[in-house]
Write an enzyme that holds these catalytic residues in place. Structure first.
Site, PDB file in Angstrom:
ATOM      1  N   ASP A  54       0.846  -1.183   0.000  1.00 17.36           N
ATOM      2  CA  ASP A  54       0.000   0.000   0.000  1.00 17.36           C
ATOM      3  C   ASP A  54       0.893   1.248   0.000  1.00 17.36           C
ATOM      4  O   ASP A  54       1.815   1.338   0.809  1.00 17.36           O
ATOM      5  CB  ASP A  54      -0.833   0.001   1.298  1.00 17.36           C
ATOM      6  N   ASP A  77      -3.309   4.527  -2.344  1.00 12.20           N
ATOM      7  CA  ASP A  77      -4.413   4.930  -1.486  1.00 12.20           C
ATOM      8  C   ASP A  77      -5.010   6.264  -1.973  1.00 12.20           C
ATOM      9  O   ASP A  77      -4.254   7.219  -2.228  1.00 12.20           O
ATOM     10  CB  ASP A  77      -3.846   5.106  -0.057  1.00 12.20           C
ATOM     11  N   GLU A 114      -6.782   3.431  -5.837  1.00 12.76           N
ATOM     12  CA  GLU A 114      -8.077   3.561  -5.177  1.00 12.76           C
ATOM     13  C   GLU A 114      -8.647   4.918  -5.568  1.00 12.76           C
ATOM     14  O   GLU A 114      -8.034   5.955  -5.294  1.00 12.76           O
ATOM     15  CB  GLU A 114      -7.915   3.466  -3.659  1.00 12.76           C
ATOM     16  N   HIS A 159     -10.961  -3.802   3.593  1.00 20.84           N
ATOM     17  CA  HIS A 159     -10.887  -3.396   5.000  1.00 20.84           C
ATOM     18  C   HIS A 159     -11.755  -2.181   5.325  1.00 20.84           C
ATOM     19  O   HIS A 159     -11.873  -1.812   6.487  1.00 20.84           O
ATOM     20  CB  HIS A 159      -9.422  -3.110   5.352  1.00 20.84           C
ATOM     21  N   ASP A 160     -12.311  -1.536   4.304  1.00 23.98           N
ATOM     22  CA  ASP A 160     -13.154  -0.354   4.540  1.00 23.98           C
ATOM     23  C   ASP A 160     -14.642  -0.657   4.393  1.00 23.98           C
ATOM     24  O   ASP A 160     -15.468   0.248   4.545  1.00 23.98           O
ATOM     25  CB  ASP A 160     -12.821   0.747   3.521  1.00 23.98           C
TER      26      ASP A 160
HETATM   27  C1  NOJ Z   1      -8.439   4.648   2.082  1.00 23.63           C
HETATM   28  C2  NOJ Z   1      -8.061   3.521   2.962  1.00 23.63           C
HETATM   29  O1  NOJ Z   1      -8.453   2.324   2.352  1.00 23.63           O
HETATM   30  C3  NOJ Z   1      -8.702   3.770   4.305  1.00 23.63           C
HETATM   31  O2  NOJ Z   1      -8.606   2.658   5.147  1.00 23.63           O
HETATM   32  C4  NOJ Z   1      -8.079   4.995   4.908  1.00 23.63           C
HETATM   33  O3  NOJ Z   1      -8.738   5.350   6.103  1.00 23.63           O
HETATM   34  C5  NOJ Z   1      -8.140   6.183   3.958  1.00 23.63           C
HETATM   35  N1  NOJ Z   1      -7.848   5.852   2.600  1.00 23.63           N
HETATM   36  C6  NOJ Z   1      -7.153   7.233   4.363  1.00 23.63           C
HETATM   37  O4  NOJ Z   1      -5.859   6.797   4.093  1.00 23.63           O
END
Ligand code: NOJ
Length: 538
Positions: free
Chosen positions: A94, A194, A246, A320-321
């Protein structure tokens, strides 16, 4: 398109070995490489392992060149790369460079008034004694924090401990290049960038009278140049290197460019519109069931648009989100096996690059939370404060339970022993889903009829048949939750029913042979609840 099937690891909750700290580590990951390989996976994306005060689970980097001591050290990381190489597994890391941690040395120097480093971030003068704009942080509250000593505000699109970097500053871009090339020389075979479509901030900061500010800083005009700059000077379209960006809150027209063949930017992109179908008025922090019609229309639209424009989507329903898709889109009580397998199978055979998230392959479900104090995640806690201003506790608990990232962050369920076999520590401060005694790897690995073995079969099919990487995707306007993959004169039909009721089968499937069916039988009149069929035309 690169022929990958990617497994995501969230290191703190994956596995702990040779320690009893109660937090996952690199040695734990190494101990499970054979497990991951046995699923047929080709690459592993690991959420941040770098040094961090952990305000946002490592997405707040304090030092880009050091391993977080809770996870191990650089020797462990080198060993991970070596062991993964031995198994022909690529490691994707990442890269979190939209922002740093507030504990990063650059930010500390900025706070001391060092002009060079002030210019690494976005420090602005107050406007009418208040913040420069009315923009909201994605973690709740304002996206500006005041520093009395400098009499300035700094921008943080996420928490105040995550100040945004100033990408327009060439020195910042060169620092980032150094970071990429450092990890590339360590032997990583890919980067996940990210929130990379937020890098470019506007020159003029103005109030957003229609929304939370995102329209001013998402997909900025200079962004594609920044992506091309990283590509040219680091991974340079290498065939054996994989990049995924992302891309948050975007449109298909914008995001298609970032992963377009010959655009020299990224290999593929994660987009999220297909998951925002249980938001009310585009607001995540609301409660409603997913709208399956919106889901299907979005999926079709984006698949076709990316195909027609020679660009590549990441295929995923979990990370994970996100809350666990089996609980969000499926019926994790009455049709647990069928939900897990149909959601995964239907998603992974589309056109794009498939990703799965730890625990998904054994059907891990959402947590069950009893009170607001059970939550741990910074985004959930930040937003709960605002929700409580407008709703009673019961409603807030219901909203948080359905949307919190904590659902995906409970420990990996390896077996039915202490801490679900995740760690030998006597006490751990992480979430453990109570259903681990039943849903765990140990119970499934040798059971041919398990979710795990379904995943294995489907992953093997996906990576071994070029129809899925090279073939076209086609839809029939009269059929929902159904698509074809086509190459030369071959045709594979994928059809599912994401409801708990039988669904009439309006298609004649007599000319097809069954490749995958998540039920024992087939009924030619209707699909059963959460049934998935993968058929090939004779
Ligand atoms: C996306 C990430 O997947 C998430 O977990 C994070 O809180 C935010 N970006 C900030 O880095």
């Amino acid at each position: 398109m690169k022929n990958e099937f990617i497994y995501q690891i969230f290191p703190q909750t994956f596995c702990e070995k040779d320690n009893k700290n109660g937090i996952g580590n690199i040695k734990g990951i190494i101990s499970k490489l054979n497990y991951i390989k046995s699923l047929g996976i080709t690459s592993i994306w690991i959420s941040p392992l770098t040094k961090s005060p952990f305000k946002d689970s490592g997405y707040d980097v304090e030092d880009y060149y050091e391993i977080n001591p809770v996870f191990g050290d650089m020797k462990d990381f080198d060993l991970l790369i070596k062991k993964a190489n031995d198994l022909n597994l690529k490691i994707i890391i990442d890269i979190v460079v939209n922002h740093t941690s507030n504990k990063h040395i650059w930010f500390k120097k900025a706070l001391e008034g060092d002009k060079k480093y002030i210019n690494y971030y976005h420090f602005k003068d107050p406007v009418n004694d208040g913040p420069p704009t009315n923009w909201k942080s994605k973690m709740g509250g304002s996206s500006w924090e005041f520093v009395p000593k400098l009499n300035k505000y700094y921008l943080h699109l996420f928490s105040k401990e995550q100040p945004d970097l100033n990408w327009e500053n060439e020195e910042v871009r060169l620092e980032i290049l150094k970071i990429l090339n450092f990890w590339k020389s360590k032997g990583v075979k890919g980067f996940r960038f990210d929130v990379c479509n937020l890098y470019d901030k506007p020159h003029i900061f103005e109030d957003d009278l229609e929304g939370d500010g995102r329209r001013f800083y998402t997909d900025g005009a200079r962004l594609e140049n920044y992506l091309k700059f990283m590509n040219k000077n680091s991974f340079n379209n290498e065939t054996n290197f994989f990049t995924v960006g992302e891309i948050s809150s975007t449109t298909k027209e914008k995001s298609v460019n970032y992963a377009k063949v010959n655009n020299n930017e990224l290999d593929c992109v994660f987009t999220f519109l297909h998951l925002k179908v249980d938001y009310i008025n585009n607001n995540k922090w609301t409660y409603t069931k997913p709208n399956l019609t919106s889901y299907w229309n979005t999926l079709k639209e984006w698949q076709l648009y990316f195909q027609n424009n020679d660009s590549t989507l990441a295929l995923f329903m979990n990370n994970h989100d996100q809350p666990r898709s089996i609980s969000r889109f499926g019926d994790d009580k009455n049709y647990w096996y069928q939900s897990a397998t149909s959601i995964f199978g239907f998603t992974s055979l589309l056109k794009g690059v498939p990703f799965i998230y730890q625990g998904e392959e054994i059907g891990m479900t959402n947590m069950s939370f009893n009170s607001i104090s059970d939550f741990k995640d910074i985004e959930t806690l930040g937003n709960s404060k605002e929700l409580l201003l407008d709703h009673n506790e019961e409603t807030v608990l219901k909203i948080l339970s359905s949307k919190s990232r904590d659902n995906a962050r409970s420990v990996m369920q390896w077996d039915n022993s202490l801490n679900a076999g995740f760690s030998n520590a006597e006490k751990i401060d992480l979430l453990i889903n109570k259903n681990y005694k039943i849903i765990n790897v140990n119970n499934q690995i040798n059971d041919e009829s398990s979710v795990f073995n379904f995943y294995k079969k489907l992953i093997t099919l996906r990576v071994s048949d070029e129809i899925f990487t090279k073939g076209k995707v086609e839809f029939d306007d009269n059929l929902d939750y159904c698509y074809k993959r086509i190459i030369d004169n071959r045709e594979i039909l994928v059809i599912t029913n994401w409801t708990s009721k039988n669904k009439p089968l309006t298609l004649n499937i007599n000319n097809y042979k069954i490749i995958i069916n998540n039920y024992q039988n087939i009924n030619f009149k209707h699909l059963l609840p959460y049934q998935l069929l993968v058929l090939e035309r004779f």
